[in-house]
Design an enzyme around this catalytic site. Structure first.
Site, PDB file in Angstrom:
ATOM      1  CB  CYS A   1      -5.290   4.027  -4.505  1.00  0.00           C
ATOM      2  SG  CYS A   1      -4.408   2.455  -4.756  1.00  0.00           S
TER       3      CYS A   1
ATOM      4  CB  CYS B   1      -0.920  -0.004   1.221  1.00  0.00           C
ATOM      5  SG  CYS B   1      -2.037   1.411   1.269  1.00  0.00           S
TER       6      CYS B   1
END
Length: 291
Positions: free
Chosen positions: A230, A87
């Protein structure tokens, strides 16, 4: 009941529950992760970041073999409890958490290696936040047809692995970007077995200003739904746009996401081209919860 100390943090609105578990003693089930991330009945988050020493988690062995200095491993779970490789926003917030809690030190000009299921990632201080080298990326062969609710037609997407799987599509204008319904997962054809994050990209006019590419983006993340940002998706969106733009497109990009602004930079290394992501990382509050 077990009481767990936690911290809430976010990177451009992509938010996480952070838990320090140095010896790897905490075993959260997917149901418990989902309950903690629930925005009505839990703390609320796009995922959980568990800080474990690499020697204390099975997946950390590969990280230590790759980089013996990777003392800490980021065990990342999506909001539905599923495991994700990496991530980009989360690892910056994870680094802020390690530093603020006194678990690690990162001096100006030095790097902090963090273990992930996608490999070891190096963090540096950058502006008001951090920059992370996301490593090599891969352009997937062929095209994936992507159908998004409230977009008039399905359209071809570019597959980028970083190491999370992404499918990037372009939208025609502001109305399409704003009108796409990402409360429902887009339909992919063919549908990857492991799923994929889907990014919707709108180039700015002009696309390049002062040598920097400029795009806007929305994203639907597998396991979390639409998020305000994101990190690996921003990098994938910049890579896909550069691919579409062709020869002469820049290697530095400015990404506008609903939660803020991120920077992406592509650069050569001995093992191929890498891509770096930079942006803020904020810790919001701390507390205790029972599971």
């Amino acid at each position: 009941m077990t009481r767990i100390a936690f911290t809430k943090g976010h990177g451009t609105g992509n938010d996480f529950v952070l838990i320090a578990d140095p010896e790897g003693e905490l075993d959260l089930s997917p149901e418990q992760v989902a309950a903690i991330c629930d925005r009505h009945f839990g703390v609320g988050a796009d995922g959980i970041l568990r800080a474990v020493r690499s020697r204390s988690i099975g997946a950390g062995a590969a990280a230590l073999a790759e980089e013996p200095r990777a003392e800490w491993f980021m065990d990342y779970r999506n909001a539905d409890g599923s495991i994700a490789e990496m991530c980009g926003n989360g690892i910056r917030v994870f680094t802020r958490f390690l530093l603020d809690e006194g678990h690690a030190v990162l001096h100006e000009g030095s790097t902090l290696p963090i273990g992930t299921r996608g490999g070891v990632r190096d963090l540096q201080r950058a502006g008001i936040g951090f920059s992370v080298d996301l490593g090599r990326w891969r352009l997937q062969p062929g095209e994936t047809l992507v159908s998004v609710r409230d977009l008039p037609v399905a359209r071809p997407g570019v597959g980028i692995t970083l190491p999370n799987p992404h499918i990037v599509i372009a939208v025609a204008d502001e109305a399409e970007l704003a009108g796409a319904d990402l409360t429902v997962a887009p339909t992919l054809d063919p549908n990857p077995a492991e799923g994929a994050n889907v990014e919707l990209v709108l180039p700015r006019e002009p696309l390049v200003r002062d040598g920097v590419g400029r795009i806007r983006m929305r994203v639907h993340e597998r396991g979390s739904g639409e998020t305000l940002s994101c990190g690996t998706g921003a990098a994938a969106a910049a890579l896909a746009t550069r691919h579409w733009a062709g020869v002469g497109a820049p290697n530095v990009w400015r990404l506008e996401v609903p939660g803020g602004v991120l920077g992406v930079r592509m650069f050569p290394t001995q093992d191929g081209e890498h891509v770096a992501l930079s942006g803020p990382a904020d810790l919001v509050f701390s507390g205790e919860l029972e599971v």
